[in-house]
Design a protein around this motif. Structure first.
Motif: not given
Length: 82
Positions: A6-19, A21-23, A25-32, A66-67
């Motif tokens: 629940x603490x890492x679950x992206x909020x509902x109705x996110x776009x594909x792009x938001x999902x 980015x959210x994952x 960030x949760x993984x602590x990865x840069x875009x690079x 992203x797994x």
């Protein structure tokens, strides 16, 4: 398949792009870092996170890196692999 905590679950109705980015960030990865793992350019990752149209093979590479499943990134399905 693993349930998203629940603490890492992206909020509902996110776009594909938001999902993506959210994952990332949760993984602590840069875009690079994500780009390197997915064998994509940083620009492609950035555009995907911004909601630009992306090819199915790009989504597949991002999902694999992203797994998660492509269904999760595309539709926000609650379960993902990792």
């Amino acid at each position: 398949m693993v349930k998203i905590a629940p603490t890492t679950r992206p909020r509902p109705r996110q776009t594909t792009g938001e999902r993506i980015a959210s994952l990332r960030h949760v993984l602590g990865w840069s875009q690079q870092h994500l780009a390197e793992l997915a064998d994509l350019s940083v620009l492609t990752v950035s555009r995907a996170e911004q909601g630009c149209d992306i090819y199915a093979h790009t989504l597949e590479r991002l999902a694999r890196a992203l797994g998660v499943s492509m269904d999760y990134l595309w539709c926000g399905k609650e379960e993902y692999e990792r």
